[in-house]
Design a protein around this motif. Structure first.
Motif, PDB file in Angstrom:
ATOM      1  N   THR A 286      14.187 -25.832 -13.680  1.00  0.00           N
ATOM      2  CA  THR A 286      15.174 -24.940 -13.613  1.00  0.00           C
ATOM      3  C   THR A 286      15.361 -23.839 -14.526  1.00  0.00           C
ATOM      4  OG1 THR A 286      16.653 -26.618 -12.501  1.00  0.00           O
ATOM      5  CG2 THR A 286      17.931 -24.713 -13.048  1.00  0.00           C
ATOM      6  N   ARG A 288      12.906 -22.409 -16.063  1.00  0.00           N
ATOM      7  CA  ARG A 288      11.894 -21.575 -15.780  1.00  0.00           C
ATOM      8  C   ARG A 288      11.901 -20.968 -14.212  1.00  0.00           C
ATOM      9  NH1 ARG A 288       6.761 -24.481 -18.451  1.00  0.00           N
ATOM     10  NH2 ARG A 288       7.601 -25.219 -20.345  1.00  0.00           N
ATOM     11  N   ASN A 289      13.253 -21.353 -13.597  1.00  0.00           N
ATOM     12  CA  ASN A 289      13.449 -20.703 -12.384  1.00  0.00           C
ATOM     13  C   ASN A 289      12.210 -20.946 -11.490  1.00  0.00           C
ATOM     14  OD1 ASN A 289      14.980 -19.368 -10.478  1.00  0.00           O
ATOM     15  ND2 ASN A 289      13.876 -17.309 -10.860  1.00  0.00           N
ATOM     16  N   ASN A 290      11.699 -22.226 -11.394  1.00  0.00           N
ATOM     17  CA  ASN A 290      10.600 -22.394 -10.664  1.00  0.00           C
ATOM     18  C   ASN A 290      11.203 -23.152  -9.249  1.00  0.00           C
ATOM     19  OD1 ASN A 290       8.137 -23.864  -9.332  1.00  0.00           O
ATOM     20  ND2 ASN A 290       7.085 -23.322 -10.997  1.00  0.00           N
ATOM     21  N   ALA A 291      11.557 -22.778  -8.041  1.00  0.00           N
ATOM     22  CA  ALA A 291      11.960 -23.537  -7.112  1.00  0.00           C
ATOM     23  C   ALA A 291      11.026 -24.473  -6.523  1.00  0.00           C
ATOM     24  CB  ALA A 291      12.564 -22.552  -6.188  1.00  0.00           C
ATOM     25  N   GLU A 292       9.857 -23.984  -6.711  1.00  0.00           N
ATOM     26  CA  GLU A 292       8.716 -24.980  -5.770  1.00  0.00           C
ATOM     27  C   GLU A 292       8.826 -26.455  -6.426  1.00  0.00           C
ATOM     28  OE1 GLU A 292       3.970 -24.745  -4.958  1.00  0.00           O
ATOM     29  OE2 GLU A 292       5.043 -23.233  -6.037  1.00  0.00           O
ATOM     30  N   PHE A 314      19.134 -25.653  -7.535  1.00  0.00           N
ATOM     31  CA  PHE A 314      18.890 -24.466  -6.567  1.00  0.00           C
ATOM     32  C   PHE A 314      20.321 -23.838  -6.854  1.00  0.00           C
ATOM     33  CE2 PHE A 314      16.158 -27.338  -3.772  1.00  0.00           C
ATOM     34  CZ  PHE A 314      14.854 -26.939  -4.377  1.00  0.00           C
ATOM     35  N   MET A 317      19.837 -21.998 -10.004  1.00  0.00           N
ATOM     36  CA  MET A 317      18.755 -21.045 -10.051  1.00  0.00           C
ATOM     37  C   MET A 317      19.105 -19.678  -9.135  1.00  0.00           C
ATOM     38  SD  MET A 317      15.181 -22.947 -10.111  1.00  0.00           S
ATOM     39  CE  MET A 317      15.584 -24.064  -8.834  1.00  0.00           C
ATOM     40  N   ASN A 319      17.543 -18.887  -6.744  1.00  0.00           N
ATOM     41  CA  ASN A 319      16.235 -18.390  -6.265  1.00  0.00           C
ATOM     42  C   ASN A 319      15.842 -18.500  -4.825  1.00  0.00           C
ATOM     43  OD1 ASN A 319      13.277 -18.044  -6.058  1.00  0.00           O
ATOM     44  ND2 ASN A 319      12.787 -19.057  -8.098  1.00  0.00           N
ATOM     45  N   ASP A 321      13.098 -18.429  -3.466  1.00  0.00           N
ATOM     46  CA  ASP A 321      11.987 -19.151  -2.891  1.00  0.00           C
ATOM     47  C   ASP A 321      12.430 -20.277  -2.340  1.00  0.00           C
ATOM     48  OD1 ASP A 321      10.459 -17.237  -3.604  1.00  0.00           O
ATOM     49  OD2 ASP A 321      10.013 -18.067  -5.741  1.00  0.00           O
ATOM     50  N   THR A 344      21.673 -17.424  -3.844  1.00  0.00           N
ATOM     51  CA  THR A 344      20.365 -16.478  -3.750  1.00  0.00           C
ATOM     52  C   THR A 344      20.555 -15.188  -3.516  1.00  0.00           C
ATOM     53  OG1 THR A 344      19.876 -16.732  -1.198  1.00  0.00           O
ATOM     54  CG2 THR A 344      19.219 -18.519  -2.509  1.00  0.00           C
ATOM     55  N   HIS A 346      20.272 -13.242  -1.154  1.00  0.00           N
ATOM     56  CA  HIS A 346      18.920 -12.763  -0.299  1.00  0.00           C
ATOM     57  C   HIS A 346      19.434 -12.393   1.103  1.00  0.00           C
ATOM     58  CE1 HIS A 346      15.177 -12.022   1.429  1.00  0.00           C
ATOM     59  NE2 HIS A 346      14.852 -11.550   0.164  1.00  0.00           N
TER      60      HIS A 346
END
Length: 472
Positions: A286, A288-292, A314, A317, A319, A321, A344, A346
């Motif tokens: 989290t 590192r903002n890595n949603a995957e 999530f 973040m 994010n 993604d 998000t 977005h």
């Protein structure tokens, strides 16, 4: 001269009654009855007026006391932010105790006592929901007390608590042969650190060594201010201990962890104290903002515990993604997923939340969706949001107003002005409308809000004053 048999004068004939006729009686008390009836009606009206005026005076006096105590709480909050030592925190705690006593002694009247009887209301008129002064102050007081407790320490007791947590993990986990060796190494390294910091002899094997370390910390009677560095070093050592224990090989969930290990999920772990280690890794991904990677964890660990923590990750973040994963969860009406879609920011996330702004059968979902639409800046839904300014649920009305403020669409100025001018609307909803007008920020919106700087509502007045200041 008369000889005694004079004729009566005309006047005497008129005034004297006939011998056989009784004297005419005036209607008994007729004028007095009318006067008494009018007087009673007037007295009743006066009593009613005096009663209403008395209630208004009581409410006004209580509001003044409420605002004084609210100001005291604000001052205590500022002192809490400035506090640097335990003594400073003790002073804030004493102030909060005094405020708590003052709230109790204020003996605020239940706002229901000021509500008119239903028969006094006009047809279809709803009673105004009055602010509960005691509840508002008590909630704010509790928040400050919680913040104060969080700001205290750390203490030696916190070190002991972390040791007990590691001990519990060691005792309750079934380890592999490799895991047993890893746990023993982690405990040995930890007891060496404790011995060095406290200059004490900490001996024993595994759980016994942890018991000895906890006893040594307790005997040291560490002070939060004077021994701050020692406590910090010991807490760092307990973090390393817990990380070592968590990293040790256990039988639990071995197949799922093997999959995550293959995907590199645990590669980010250095030292962590959260259990299970998957949660520690989720927190690191989290950051590192890595949603995957967070989505990968949620895929392999399907428990409600891990799913909710991943969804909250999530949210933090925001994010884009994660949009596809979140839409899938949102279809199941998961509130955290809807909230995360809003974060998000977005446009692709809009269709995952917009359908729920009409979910009046589920106010919590509806409020979450309304906020998400606002955070996403979906101005194409301005009219759809505005229609919920007249929702039956007060919280939904309030959130609809705030969402219009987040959208910043000038088309919302007129309906928000109407809500703010409605004296029959609740204080909270009107304050939200004033906040929204301030957020929209055009001259027209600010003027609409600034018109209410003299209102008797403290919450509304505060927002109106912000608008007035912006105009100047």
């Amino acid at each position: 001269m008369s000889d005694g048999d004079e004729e009566p004068t005309e006047s005497e004939e008129t005034d004297a009654p006939a011998p056989d006729e009784p004297e005419a009686e005036e209607p008994a008390n007729a004028p007095e009855e009318s006067a008494d009836t009018d007087a009673e009606a007037t007295d009743a009206e006066d009593d009613s007026g005096e009663e209403d005026a008395g209630e208004d005076d009581v409410r006004a006096a209580e509001r003044e006391r409420y605002e004084e105590l609210a100001a005291d709480l604000d001052a205590a909050g500022e002192a809490l932010e400035a506090a640097e030592t335990e003594d400073d925190l003790d002073e804030v705690e004493a102030d909060l105790e005094d405020i708590e006593t003052a709230i109790e002694e204020a003996d605020f009247t239940d706002p229901e006592e000021f509500q008119p009887d239903e028969e006094e209301l006009e047809e279809e008129e709803e009673p105004e929901e009055l602010l509960d002064f005691e509840e508002e102050l008590t909630n704010e007081l509790q928040d400050l007390q919680d913040d104060l407790e969080e700001q205290r320490g750390p203490y030696g007791e916190d070190v002991v608590s972390e040791i007990e947590s590691a001990k519990s993990t060691v005792e309750s986990t079934r380890w592999t042969d490799t895991g047993d060796e890893q746990v023993a190494d982690a405990i040995d390294a930890f007891t060496d650190d404790v011995s060095e910091v406290l200059d004490a002899d900490v001996a024993g094997d595994d759980v016994a060594a942890l018991d000895a370390a906890a006893e040594a910390v307790t005997d040291a009677e560490l002070d939060a201010d004077d021994d701050e560095a020692e406590i910090a070093t010991l807490l760092e050592a307990t973090d390393t201990l817990q990380s070592g224990v968590d990293d040790s090989q256990a039988f639990n969930d071995l197949s799922s962890r093997q999959k995550l290990q293959y995907e590199g999920f645990y590669d980010v772990l250095n030292k962590h104290k959260d259990y299970p280690p998957e949660w520690a890794a989720v927190k690191e991904w989290t950051k590192r903002n890595n949603a995957e990677m967070v989505a990968l964890c949620m895929e392999h660990f399907t428990s409600g515990y891990m799913e909710e923590h991943c969804l909250e990750a999530f949210v933090r973040m925001g994010n884009p993604d994660a949009i596809d994963v979140l839409k899938e969860k949102a279809q199941r009406r998961n509130l955290t997923a809807v909230k995360a879609l809003g974060k998000t920011g977005h446009p692709d996330a809009v269709d995952g939340v917009a359908d729920y702004i009409d979910s009046d059968s589920n106010p919590n979902l509806q409020k979450t969706a309304l906020r998400a639409v606002g955070e996403l800046g979906a101005t194409e839904y301005t009219e759809d949001v505005a229609q919920w300014l007249v929702a039956e649920n007060e919280d939904v009305r309030s959130q609809a107003a705030r969402t219009l403020g987040l959208l910043g669409d000038t088309r919302a100025v007129a309906p928000l002005r109407d809500v703010l001018a409605d004296d029959e609307e609740t204080e909270g909803v009107r304050a939200s409308a004033a906040w929204a007008l301030y957020q929209i920020g055009t001259a027209e919106a600010l003027e609409a809000a600034a018109e209410h700087t003299d209102t008797r509502s403290f919450l509304v007045q505060s927002e109106a004053e912000k608008a007035a200041a912006a105009l100047n």
